[in-house]
Design an enzyme around this catalytic site. Structure first.
Site, short mmCIF file in Angstrom:
data_model
loop_
_atom_site.label_atom_id
_atom_site.label_comp_id
_atom_site.label_asym_id
_atom_site.label_seq_id
_atom_site.Cartn_x
_atom_site.Cartn_y
_atom_site.Cartn_z
CG ASP A 1 -3.73 3.69 -5.61
OD1 ASP A 1 -3.76 4.80 -5.04
OD2 ASP A 1 -3.81 2.62 -4.98
CG ASP B 1 5.12 -6.01 0.66
OD1 ASP B 1 4.20 -6.77 0.30
OD2 ASP B 1 5.00 -4.76 0.73
CG ASP C 1 -6.74 5.07 -3.10
OD1 ASP C 1 -6.34 5.93 -3.90
OD2 ASP C 1 -6.01 4.54 -2.25
CG HIS D 1 2.75 -3.08 2.87
ND1 HIS D 1 2.19 -3.24 1.64
CD2 HIS D 1 2.31 -1.90 3.34
CE1 HIS D 1 1.44 -2.18 1.35
NE2 HIS D 1 1.49 -1.35 2.37
CG ASP E 1 0.59 3.47 -3.48
OD1 ASP E 1 0.58 2.37 -4.06
OD2 ASP E 1 0.09 3.63 -2.35
CD GLU F 1 0.21 6.39 2.09
OE1 GLU F 1 1.20 5.68 2.36
OE2 GLU F 1 -0.53 6.17 1.12
CD GLU G 1 -1.82 7.09 -2.45
OE1 GLU G 1 -1.10 6.37 -1.75
OE2 GLU G 1 -2.78 6.66 -3.12
CG HIS H 1 -4.34 8.65 0.12
ND1 HIS H 1 -3.49 8.04 1.01
CD2 HIS H 1 -4.76 7.67 -0.72
CE1 HIS H 1 -3.41 6.75 0.73
NE2 HIS H 1 -4.16 6.50 -0.33
C1 XUL Z 1 -3.47 2.69 0.70
C2 XUL Z 1 -2.09 3.03 0.44
C3 XUL Z 1 -1.07 2.08 1.00
C4 XUL Z 1 0.07 2.78 1.65
C5 XUL Z 1 1.12 1.91 2.25
O1 XUL Z 1 -4.37 3.51 0.10
O2 XUL Z 1 -1.82 4.01 -0.22
O3 XUL Z 1 -0.59 1.27 -0.02
O4 XUL Z 1 0.70 3.60 0.72
O5 XUL Z 1 0.65 1.14 3.28
MN MN Z 2 -0.03 5.08 -0.66
#
Ligand code: XUL
Ligand code: MN
Length: 346
Positions: free
Chosen positions: A250, A52, A248, A49, A283, A174, A210, A213
């Site tokens: 992850d 970051d 979400d 980011h 991620d 994304e 992703e 997602h």
């Molecule tokens: C949010 C997500 C973020 C993006 C980057 O769900 O996946 O971390 O990947 O901004």
């Molecule tokens: Mn992501």
């Protein structure tokens, strides 16, 4: 042709464990310390980011932002790491409460655009041309709160602004259907690519898909990836896993559904993913229950799962699969894949 796979993740994937219902459970790890972990875990690139890289960027002039990002580039060099992408973080500042590019307040929209330009400066300093746009708050909790037609127009204008600011960057949108919003305006790959087609330079706008997602949108991640590949738009991926339609998660890649993970690996391998320098981005989030000394295992485990599935994918008997397909014997095809995954002969 087979894919060539190199791996990346973002510093946010090493995390203190706070969630909406409880505080951190692990000590913060400084960015410099996180960098020391990358190679040990089998990763060669860092996803960023913007803040970051330059945490206090909103308080700095554009020259100062670039200077700080230059220093980060040197740190990366010192560790033999590349920067994969920079994503403007457009969801924490008070000016992004109501969204960023689609905020109802013009001053807030201008903040979002200006911040995005600084993110591009940071990308240049870090020597990457890839910008990821997760459109976190571009949506609504209340349908009447925004005009969805105007929102789409504003998203196109914002992407145009970035493409015109720097003629060399590429933008990977994304998609995500919800969280933090009730409904997001760019929920799927199809939406992202439709948006790309309306920009001033569609050839420089693609997607970051992703897995979680796509699953949250009720879609299959490998099908989403295949769609993007067909359009030449799969700029990067965020592999992980997700246990159904909830927040979400992850989760570690392959931890929920091995077959779904296998199909992502298989597709990427079949279509030579990585051949144009694409990275396999993870991620993934350490569970809150994870003790600090093993709170990076989700990263190494995800990579190892990918590589193990790659081996399985490459061991599949394509002739046999073709024969099942030719006979329309999908039941046997399914049995064959399940057999391979559970290690049963036959
Ligand atoms: C949010 C997500 C973020 C993006 C980057 O769900 O996946 O971390 O990947 O901004
Ligand atoms: Mn992501």
């Amino acid at each position: 042709m087979a894919g060539t796979f190199r791996f990346s993740f973002g510093p946010w994937n090493i995390h203190e464990g706070a969630d909406p219902f409880g505080p951190p459970v692990r000590e913060s790890i400084a960015f410099g310390k996180k960098l020391e972990e990358y190679k040990k875990l089998g990763f060669d690139a860092v996803q960023f980011h913007d803040d970051d890289a330059v945490p206090n960027m909103n308080d700095l002039s554009s020259e100062e932002v670039t200077r700080e990002a230059d220093a980060v580039r040197k740190k990366l060099d010192g560790h033999g790491l590349a920067a994969e992408f920079v994503a403007p973080r457009l969801w924490e500042d008070p000016r992004t409460i109501d969204g960023a590019y689609t905020a109802n307040d013009a001053a807030c929209r201008e903040y979002a655009r200006e911040r995005s330009r600084r993110a591009i400066d940071i990308a240049n300093a870090l020597d990457t041309r890839l910008i990821v746009l997760w459109l976190a708050r571009e949506g609504t909790y209340v349908r009447e709160a925004k005009d969805s037609k105007v929102a789409a127009d504003r998203l196109v204008e914002a992407v145009n602004d970035m493409l015109e600011y720097d003629k060399n960057i590429r933008i990977a949108i994304e998609p995500k259907p919800n969280e933090p919003m009730d409904h997001a305006y760019i929920p799927t790959t199809g939406h992202a690519l439709a948006l790309a087609s309306r920009t001033v330079d569609p050839g420089r706008v693609g997607v970051n898909i992703e897995s979680a997602h796509a699953i949250l949108a009720g879609l299959d991640p490998s099908d989403e990836m295949g769609f993007a590949l067909s359009f030449g738009k799969l700029y990067t991926v965020h592999l992980n896993d997700q246990n159904g339609l909830k927040f979400d998660e992850d989760k570690t890649f392959g931890a929920v559904d091995l077959r779904r993970a296998l199909n992502q690996v298989r597709l990427l391998d079949r279509y030579n993913y990585g051949g144009n320098g694409e990275w396999v981005g993870l991620d993934v989030k350490a569970m809150r229950t994870q003790k600090a000394d093993v709170a990076t295992k989700h990263l190494s485990n995800s990579r190892e799962n990918f590589l193990a599935l790659l081996e399985i994918s490459r061991s599949l008997d394509d002739k046999r699969i073709e024969a099942f397909v030719a006979e329309r014997n999908y039941e046997e095809l399914e049995r064959y894949i399940v057999n391979v995954l559970i290690g049963r002969k036959g």
